[in-house]
Design an enzyme around this catalytic site. Structure first.
Site, PDB file in Angstrom:
ATOM      1  N   CYS A  38       0.840  -1.192   0.190  1.00 61.03           N
ATOM      2  CA  CYS A  38      -0.015  -0.005  -0.012  1.00 61.03           C
ATOM      3  C   CYS A  38       0.794   1.108   0.059  1.00 61.03           C
ATOM      4  O   CYS A  38       2.292   1.256   0.355  1.00 61.03           O
ATOM      5  CB  CYS A  38      -0.993  -0.055   1.395  1.00 61.03           C
ATOM      6  N   THR A  40       0.912   3.473   2.018  1.00 63.05           N
ATOM      7  CA  THR A  40       1.388   3.580   3.528  1.00 63.05           C
ATOM      8  C   THR A  40       2.500   3.123   3.821  1.00 63.05           C
ATOM      9  O   THR A  40       3.383   3.648   4.427  1.00 63.05           O
ATOM     10  CB  THR A  40       0.349   3.194   4.557  1.00 63.05           C
ATOM     11  N   HIS A  43       5.376   5.168   2.341  1.00 59.80           N
ATOM     12  CA  HIS A  43       5.511   6.210   2.988  1.00 59.80           C
ATOM     13  C   HIS A  43       6.348   5.863   4.358  1.00 59.80           C
ATOM     14  O   HIS A  43       7.496   6.449   4.638  1.00 59.80           O
ATOM     15  CB  HIS A  43       4.315   7.034   3.844  1.00 59.80           C
ATOM     16  N   CYS A  93     -11.438   0.419  19.425  1.00 61.54           N
ATOM     17  CA  CYS A  93     -11.268   0.480  20.940  1.00 61.54           C
ATOM     18  C   CYS A  93     -12.613  -0.729  21.360  1.00 61.54           C
ATOM     19  O   CYS A  93     -12.210  -1.084  22.498  1.00 61.54           O
ATOM     20  CB  CYS A  93     -11.253   1.540  21.357  1.00 61.54           C
ATOM     21  N   CYS A  96     -15.757   3.024  22.853  1.00 65.48           N
ATOM     22  CA  CYS A  96     -16.204   4.523  22.331  1.00 65.48           C
ATOM     23  C   CYS A  96     -17.703   4.587  22.080  1.00 65.48           C
ATOM     24  O   CYS A  96     -18.081   3.254  21.758  1.00 65.48           O
ATOM     25  CB  CYS A  96     -15.246   5.040  21.448  1.00 65.48           C
ATOM     26  N   CYS A  99     -18.087   2.743  18.588  1.00 62.79           N
ATOM     27  CA  CYS A  99     -17.901   1.188  18.568  1.00 62.79           C
ATOM     28  C   CYS A  99     -19.255   0.697  19.150  1.00 62.79           C
ATOM     29  O   CYS A  99     -19.857  -0.405  18.899  1.00 62.79           O
ATOM     30  CB  CYS A  99     -16.770   1.002  19.151  1.00 62.79           C
ATOM     31  N   ARG A 200      -1.635   3.846 -16.332  1.00 67.19           N
ATOM     32  CA  ARG A 200      -2.711   3.453 -15.373  1.00 67.19           C
ATOM     33  C   ARG A 200      -4.475   3.772 -16.183  1.00 67.19           C
ATOM     34  O   ARG A 200      -5.062   3.293 -15.890  1.00 67.19           O
ATOM     35  CB  ARG A 200      -2.713   4.165 -14.125  1.00 67.19           C
ATOM     36  N   TYR A 287     -12.946   7.204   5.241  1.00 70.31           N
ATOM     37  CA  TYR A 287     -11.425   6.467   5.912  1.00 70.31           C
ATOM     38  C   TYR A 287     -11.844   4.964   6.163  1.00 70.31           C
ATOM     39  O   TYR A 287     -12.892   4.496   6.659  1.00 70.31           O
ATOM     40  CB  TYR A 287     -11.262   7.200   7.188  1.00 70.31           C
TER      41      TYR A 287
END
Ligand code: NAD
Ligand code: ZN
Length: 342
Positions: A38, A40, A43, A93, A96, A99, A200, A287
Site C-alpha cells: 500500500c 502507506t 511512506h 477500541c 467508544c 464502537c 494506469r 476512511y
C-alpha cells in the site's frame, strides 16, 4: 520468523528474524500467504514527514494480507485452524460511542496494523478475533490479499448511489482502478477516469471505464461534451489526493452532485467553496472500510461477477521485497503482491 521491519528511524526496511507474535485469549494467529503493498508502506519505507511523526520503530510493517489460521486464543470459538482469512487492519477500541453503536469505522481510537502495531509483512501475524474476515474456499488468493484496499474502493464507490449515474473517478492508482470496476458493476451509466499516467489509463479501460482522460491534456467539460452529458457528473470519487484534481472535479459536478473523498492530500489546499454552496454539492470524507458491511459487499460482488484481477499487475516472493517496493513506487503498476507461503 522472518519479517520486514522498520528497525530504526530513517529510510529503508530490513528482512530480519523476529519472535513470532504472542496471542492473547481473544486473538488469532495467522500464517501469512500473500500480502499487498500500500502507499502507506511506501511512506514508512521512505520515512517521509508523516512516517517520522507516526511510526515508532521497531515495527513490522504491512496491513494487506491473506493467510491461514494456525492458532486461536481460548476465548475464540468461531475461527478455526486451517481457515483462509484476511484481517481488518483497523483495530478499534470497542468502548467508544461509535464502537458501541456498531459504527466501528468511526472509532477515534483506531490502531493500524503495520502502523501502530506489528503488521503482516511477516511469516505470521496476530489480530483480535473481531478483526478476522473468513474467505470462501477457492477464492483467488491474490484477490483475497487485497481486501483492505479493495474495501477502500468499495466504501468510497458506494458512499453514494451510482445506479444510472454519471461517475467521475479521479486518480487511477490501485484503489481508483478497483473503484472503476465497482461503479461499473453497481450500474453507473458513464464512468470517466481522470489519470495522468498512461499505463494506469490503459488499466482503467480494462477495469470498465467508458472514457479515460489525461487531465493535463483535456478538460472534463470537453469529455462531457463528447459523451453528450448536459448536467455534469452526479458522483465523483476523489482518489488522487491532488489539489487541482479535486478542484477540477468540483467544477465538473452537476448541481446536487456528490463527491466522496478518499485521497489524502500531501498538503493543505484551497477549494472553491462558493461553487460547493451555489451548486449544492456534498463532499464526504472516507476512511477505511465499514466493519463489516463493506467486507460483505466485497464478497458478494466478487461472487456475482465483479472482477478486480486486472488491477493486480506484479507478483514477487517476499525475499525480493526491494523489487516489489520499486514496482509499487514506479507508478507503472497496479497492485503489487508479495508471496510469503501458499
Ligand atoms: P496512488 O498514489 O497509487 O494513486 C493516485 C493516482 O492519482 C496516481 O495514479 C496519480 O498518477 C493520480 N493523479 C495524480 N495527479 C492527478 C490529477 N491531477 N488528476 C487525476 N489523477 C491524478 O494511490 P492509491 O493507493 O490508489 O490510493 C489513492 C488515494 O487514497 C491516495 O491519496 C491514498 O493516500 C489514499 N488512501 C486513503 C485511504 C483512506 O482510508 N482514506 C486508504 C488508502 C489510501
Ligand atoms: Zn472505538
Amino acid at each position: 520468523m522472518l519479517a520486514l521491519v522498520k528497525a530504526e528511524p530513517g529510510p529503508g526496511l530490513r528482512l530480519e528474524t523476529v519472535p513470532e507474535p504472542a496471542i492473547g485469549i481473544n486473538d488469532v494467529l495467522i500464517k501469512v500467504h500473500r500480502t499487498g503493498i500500500c502507499g502507506t508502506d511506501l511512506h514508512i519505507e521512505s520515512w517521509d514527514a508523516w512516517a517520522a511523526k507516526t511510526i515508532k520503530p521497531p515495527l513490522v510493517v504491512g496491513h494487506e494480507f491473506v493467510g491461514e489460521v494456525v492458532e486461536v486464543g481460548s476465548n475464540v470459538h468461531d475461527v478455526h485452524p486451517g481457515e483462509l482469512v484476511s484481517g481488518e487492519g483497523h483495530v478499534t477500541c470497542g468502548r467508544c460511542r461509535h464502537c458501541l453503536a456498531g459504527q466501528r469505522h468511526l472509532c477515534p481510537n483506531t490502531v493500524g496494523l503495520g502502523v501502530g502495531r506489528d503488521g503482516c509483512f511477516a511469516e505470521y501475524v496476530a489480530l483480535p478475533m473481531t478483526n478476522i474476515w473468513h474467505h470462501w474456499p477457492g477464492i483467488d488468493e491474490d484477490v483475497a490479499a487485497i481486501f483492505d484496499p479493495f474495501g477502500n474502493a468499495v466504501h468510497t464507490a458506494l458512499a453514494f448511489p451510482v445506479l444510472g449515474e454519471d461517475v467521475l473517478v479521479v486518480g487511477a492508482g490501485p484503489i481508483g482502478l478497483m473503484a472503476t470496476a465497482v461503479v461499473r458493476h453497481a450500474g453507473a451509466r458513464y464512468v470517466v477516469v481522470s489519470e495522468p499516467n498512461p499505463y494506469r489509463r490503459e488499466l482503467a479501460t480494462r477495469m470498465g471505464a467508458d472514457l479515460v482522460v489525461d487531465p493535463r491534456e483535456r478538460s472534463l467539460a470537453d469529455v462531457q461534451r463528447e459523451l453528450g452529458m448536459v448536467e455534469g457528473f452526479d458522483v465523483a470519487l476523489e482518489m488522487s489526493g491532488v489539489e487541482s484534481a479535486l478542484q477540477s472535479a468540483i467544477a465538473a459536478m452537476a448541481h446536487g452532485g456528490r463527491i466522496a473523498i478518499l485521497g489524502i492530500p500531501i498538503r493543505d489546499f484551497t477549494l472553491d467553496v462558493t461553487t460547493v454552496v451555489f451548486n449544492q454539492l456534498t463532499l464526504r470524507g472516507i476512511y477505511g472500510r465499514e466493519m463489516y458491511e463493506t467486507w460483505y459487499k466485497m464478497t458478494v460482488m466478487l461472487q456475482s461477477g465483479l472482477d478486480i484481477r486486472p488491477a493486480i499487475t506484479h507478483r514477487f516472493p517476499f525475499r525480493e521485497f526491494e523489487a516489489a517496493f520499486a514496482a509499487a513506487r514506479s507508478g507503472d503498476s497496479g497492485k503489487v503482491i508479495m508471496t510469503w507461503a501458499s
